[in-house]
Structure formats: C-alpha cells, structure tokens
Design a protein around this motif. Sequence first.
Motif, PDB file in Angstrom:
ATOM      1  N   SER A 158     -11.160   2.440   5.897  1.00  6.00           N
ATOM      2  CA  SER A 158     -11.765   1.314   5.171  1.00  6.00           C
ATOM      3  C   SER A 158     -11.281  -0.024   5.717  1.00  6.00           C
ATOM      4  CB  SER A 158     -11.423   1.409   3.676  1.00  6.00           C
ATOM      5  OG  SER A 158     -12.016   2.534   3.091  1.00  6.00           O
ATOM      6  N   THR A 159     -12.168  -1.011   5.660  1.00  9.68           N
ATOM      7  CA  THR A 159     -11.815  -2.361   6.100  1.00  9.68           C
ATOM      8  C   THR A 159     -11.711  -3.323   4.921  1.00  9.68           C
ATOM      9  OG1 THR A 159     -14.165  -2.823   6.508  1.00  9.68           O
ATOM     10  CG2 THR A 159     -12.852  -2.048   8.374  1.00  9.68           C
ATOM     11  N   ASP A 160     -11.905  -2.838   3.702  1.00 10.36           N
ATOM     12  CA  ASP A 160     -11.745  -3.698   2.527  1.00 10.36           C
ATOM     13  C   ASP A 160     -10.366  -3.443   1.918  1.00 10.36           C
ATOM     14  OD1 ASP A 160     -11.995  -1.224   1.383  1.00 10.36           O
ATOM     15  OD2 ASP A 160     -13.624  -1.758   0.023  1.00 10.36           O
ATOM     16  N   GLU A 161     -10.206  -3.637   0.644  1.00  9.19           N
ATOM     17  CA  GLU A 161      -8.912  -3.489  -0.020  1.00  9.19           C
ATOM     18  C   GLU A 161      -8.684  -2.083  -0.581  1.00  9.19           C
ATOM     19  OE1 GLU A 161      -6.417  -5.846  -0.271  1.00  9.19           O
ATOM     20  OE2 GLU A 161      -7.680  -6.786   1.268  1.00  9.19           O
ATOM     21  N   SER A 162      -9.432  -1.118  -0.110  1.00  9.90           N
ATOM     22  CA  SER A 162      -9.340   0.227  -0.679  1.00  9.90           C
ATOM     23  C   SER A 162      -7.923   0.781  -0.644  1.00  9.90           C
ATOM     24  CB  SER A 162     -10.282   1.189   0.066  1.00  9.90           C
ATOM     25  OG  SER A 162     -11.628   0.881  -0.185  1.00  9.90           O
ATOM     26  N   TRP A 163      -7.219   0.630   0.478  1.00  7.05           N
ATOM     27  CA  TRP A 163      -5.872   1.226   0.569  1.00  7.05           C
ATOM     28  C   TRP A 163      -4.891   0.529  -0.363  1.00  7.05           C
ATOM     29  CZ3 TRP A 163      -4.104   5.662   1.502  1.00  7.05           C
ATOM     30  CH2 TRP A 163      -2.742   5.886   1.729  1.00  7.05           C
ATOM     31  N   ASN A 164      -4.998  -0.773  -0.508  1.00  4.21           N
ATOM     32  CA  ASN A 164      -4.139  -1.484  -1.455  1.00  4.21           C
ATOM     33  C   ASN A 164      -4.402  -1.018  -2.881  1.00  4.21           C
ATOM     34  OD1 ASN A 164      -2.940  -3.013   0.571  1.00  4.21           O
ATOM     35  ND2 ASN A 164      -4.463  -4.658   0.402  1.00  4.21           N
ATOM     36  N   VAL A 165      -5.664  -0.795  -3.191  1.00  2.00           N
ATOM     37  CA  VAL A 165      -6.020  -0.285  -4.519  1.00  2.00           C
ATOM     38  C   VAL A 165      -5.430   1.105  -4.726  1.00  2.00           C
ATOM     39  CG1 VAL A 165      -7.936   0.456  -5.988  1.00  2.00           C
ATOM     40  CG2 VAL A 165      -8.121  -1.667  -4.675  1.00  2.00           C
ATOM     41  N   ILE A 166      -5.489   1.951  -3.710  1.00  2.00           N
ATOM     42  CA  ILE A 166      -4.939   3.310  -3.813  1.00  2.00           C
ATOM     43  C   ILE A 166      -3.435   3.257  -4.066  1.00  2.00           C
ATOM     44  CG2 ILE A 166      -4.484   5.434  -2.513  1.00  2.00           C
ATOM     45  CD1 ILE A 166      -7.215   5.010  -1.137  1.00  2.00           C
ATOM     46  N   ASN A 167      -2.752   2.365  -3.386  1.00  2.00           N
ATOM     47  CA  ASN A 167      -1.310   2.205  -3.616  1.00  2.00           C
ATOM     48  C   ASN A 167      -1.021   1.805  -5.057  1.00  2.00           C
ATOM     49  OD1 ASN A 167       0.702   2.363  -1.167  1.00  2.00           O
ATOM     50  ND2 ASN A 167      -1.207   1.568  -0.318  1.00  2.00           N
ATOM     51  N   GLN A 168      -1.789   0.889  -5.587  1.00  2.00           N
ATOM     52  CA  GLN A 168      -1.604   0.457  -6.973  1.00  2.00           C
ATOM     53  C   GLN A 168      -1.883   1.593  -7.951  1.00  2.00           C
ATOM     54  OE1 GLN A 168      -4.165  -2.964  -7.419  1.00  2.00           O
ATOM     55  NE2 GLN A 168      -3.117  -4.123  -5.803  1.00  2.00           N
ATOM     56  N   LEU A 169      -2.921   2.374  -7.663  1.00  2.00           N
ATOM     57  CA  LEU A 169      -3.257   3.501  -8.534  1.00  2.00           C
ATOM     58  C   LEU A 169      -2.161   4.556  -8.509  1.00  2.00           C
ATOM     59  CD1 LEU A 169      -7.041   3.876  -7.594  1.00  2.00           C
ATOM     60  CD2 LEU A 169      -6.114   2.986  -9.744  1.00  2.00           C
ATOM     61  N   ASN A 170      -1.560   4.774  -7.345  1.00  2.00           N
ATOM     62  CA  ASN A 170      -0.468   5.734  -7.224  1.00  2.00           C
ATOM     63  C   ASN A 170       0.749   5.300  -8.043  1.00  2.00           C
ATOM     64  OD1 ASN A 170       2.237   6.140  -5.289  1.00  2.00           O
ATOM     65  ND2 ASN A 170       1.088   8.022  -5.720  1.00  2.00           N
ATOM     66  N   GLN A 171       1.010   4.018  -8.063  1.00  2.00           N
ATOM     67  CA  GLN A 171       2.145   3.516  -8.845  1.00  2.00           C
ATOM     68  C   GLN A 171       1.929   3.702 -10.344  1.00  2.00           C
ATOM     69  OE1 GLN A 171       2.802  -0.561  -7.601  1.00  2.00           O
ATOM     70  NE2 GLN A 171       3.041   0.021  -5.440  1.00  2.00           N
ATOM     71  N   GLY A 172       0.664   3.630 -10.768  1.00  2.00           N
ATOM     72  CA  GLY A 172       0.370   3.796 -12.183  1.00  2.00           C
ATOM     73  C   GLY A 172       0.180   5.243 -12.600  1.00  2.00           C
ATOM     74  N   ASN A 173      -0.130   6.119 -11.657  1.00  2.00           N
ATOM     75  CA  ASN A 173      -0.376   7.534 -11.963  1.00  2.00           C
ATOM     76  C   ASN A 173       0.096   8.374 -10.779  1.00  2.00           C
ATOM     77  OD1 ASN A 173      -1.318  10.080 -12.551  1.00  2.00           O
ATOM     78  ND2 ASN A 173      -3.396   9.446 -13.064  1.00  2.00           N
ATOM     79  N   PRO A 174       1.230   9.069 -10.904  1.00  2.00           N
ATOM     80  CA  PRO A 174       1.769   9.846  -9.780  1.00  2.00           C
ATOM     81  C   PRO A 174       0.895  11.021  -9.363  1.00  2.00           C
ATOM     82  CG  PRO A 174       3.003  10.270 -11.797  1.00  2.00           C
ATOM     83  CD  PRO A 174       2.090   9.118 -12.093  1.00  2.00           C
TER      84      PRO A 174
END
Length: 316
Positions: A43-59
Amino acid sequence: MDISVVVPLLNEAESLPELTEWIARVMAQHSFSYEVLLIDDGSTDESWNVINQLNQGNPAIHGIKFRRNYGKSAALNTGFEAAQGNVIITMDADLQDSPDEIPELYRRITVEKFDLVSGWKAKRYDPLSKTIPTKLFNAATRKMSGINNLHDFNCGLKAYRKAVVKNIEVYGEMHRYIPVLAKWAGFSKIDEQIVEHRARKYGSTKFGMSRFVNGFLDLLSIFFVGKFGKRPMHFFGSLGVLSFLTGIIMAIWIIVEKQVDIANHQKYRDATDHPLFYIGLVAILLGAQLFLSGFIAELVSRSAVDRNKYQIEETI
C-alpha cells in the motif's frame, strides 16, 4: 485457536478500523478465539500505520507488509502460511464482505465437515462490465474443473479447513480459482453459501480490465498443471506421437504413390515436389521436439523452489 481471518489489502486505510471492529464484535458475540491477519500488499497510503494502531488496541490483529505490490494471490498465500486457526476465513478489506457471515461459515466447516465453503454473492452491486465477464469465467471454470455446484469461484469470502490452505499454493492470479486448486489437491468436499454483497463504502476497486485476460490464462494454467503437472510427458508425449505418426503416414503415402506411378509406367514427380513432403517433414520434426519437451518437462516440473517467495518488509 478457532478462526484465522485473512484479509489481503491494498490502500484500504479508511475501511480497516471499521472492518476489524466489526470482526471483533462478531467474534466476541460467539466466544470465538481468533486472529486477524492483515496482509498489506504494498500500500502507498496510510494502511500500514493504521494496522500498527489496530494491533496496539487489539493483540489479535496482526499485519504483514510487502515491500512492493505482488497481487492478491501472493497476499493470500502468505496469509495462509501464517494462519494458525482451525478454520481460515478470507474476506476483502473494502467492507463489501460482511463479517456477520463468519459464524455460519465456521459452522459449515466444523459441523457439516466441508473442506471449503465459497461465498456466492447472488445479488451484486458491481457494474455490468464486471458481472458479465465474471459469469463467463465462472461458466468456463465449472466446465473445465467439474465443480458444478459453485456459482462464483472468485468471491473473496470463503471458509477453509486448515488442512486445505496448508496444502495448496496460490500464485499468479490464481486466487480466482482456489476451489479448483483445492480439488486438485484432493479436497473434494466443496460447497457454496449465499452471502451478502455490500456496496463499496470507501475508495475504488483496485482491479483493472487486465484481470480478465490474466484470469483466463491462469485458468488454462490450472487446468494444465492440475491434469498434467505430475505427468507432463502424457501431454507433450501424446502430441509428439500424434504429430510424428502423422508425418510418417504422409511420407508413406508419397512413397506408395510414387511406386504406383512407376508400376504403371507413369511419369512421376520427385518426392520433394510433393507438398505433403514438406508438411510431413515438419510434422515429424515437430513430433520429435514435443516428445523431447515431455522428457525435459518431467525433469523440471514444479521444481522452482523460490516461485512463491516474497520480500516482506515488516511483521507485527
């Protein structure tokens, strides 16, 4: 672990929070132990940053990021390798697949003992430019594969028994034909389930018109590999023998015709003046080449050990 949800994605930053929250809600309602594998296909948008944030909120949410775009088949294959659940659910990241379908898909795998259950979007929200070619491909795939009980081979929403995804290899554009791959691997208990198709909420489709050409070529590839992948000599050798015998018959015909002319004291042409001479010669040479190709194919068949290796930049 009960369920692994594998989600390939490309530039779907907007939809990921809503999708993962929806999945988590369904899992909690049915007390499933689960993981969500988000495969970022360059991905060239913010998808990976969003995935990192989601991982922090839900292991239970994990991510795998490709260094560049490889395609949906590569993302699915990588997700299948990483999945730990007894049942693997695949769905698209664009919210057109409903996580509410997961409990019934899980039940059909665990209770009804199917190897694979494929979604069928009986009512679609796609344009005719997509639905008409899809119908044609599905009809061709049913004819060539013998899997006559599936209406939509390419639906992203599918459920698999763990053994299925661990014993198939998805590459090229073959994600469209995973039920065919499963059948060739010996998993024949395949069925479908009518599922909801939702209109796209964010962004636009990532697939262009080239998918139809690529899909057709991969269908032929699957048919060939599935039928002759372990015995290519049966394919090339049969064609070679047929071509060789055709050339020999033409040569014999020319010789017999020449001898008849001699016996009848008729004027005859040289063998090289006869058009069949050249056609027969080509057929003999072609037959020999096809026969040798069969031997070579037997030696190299499916021996590319790095065919399905991808550059993974980061894993969480």
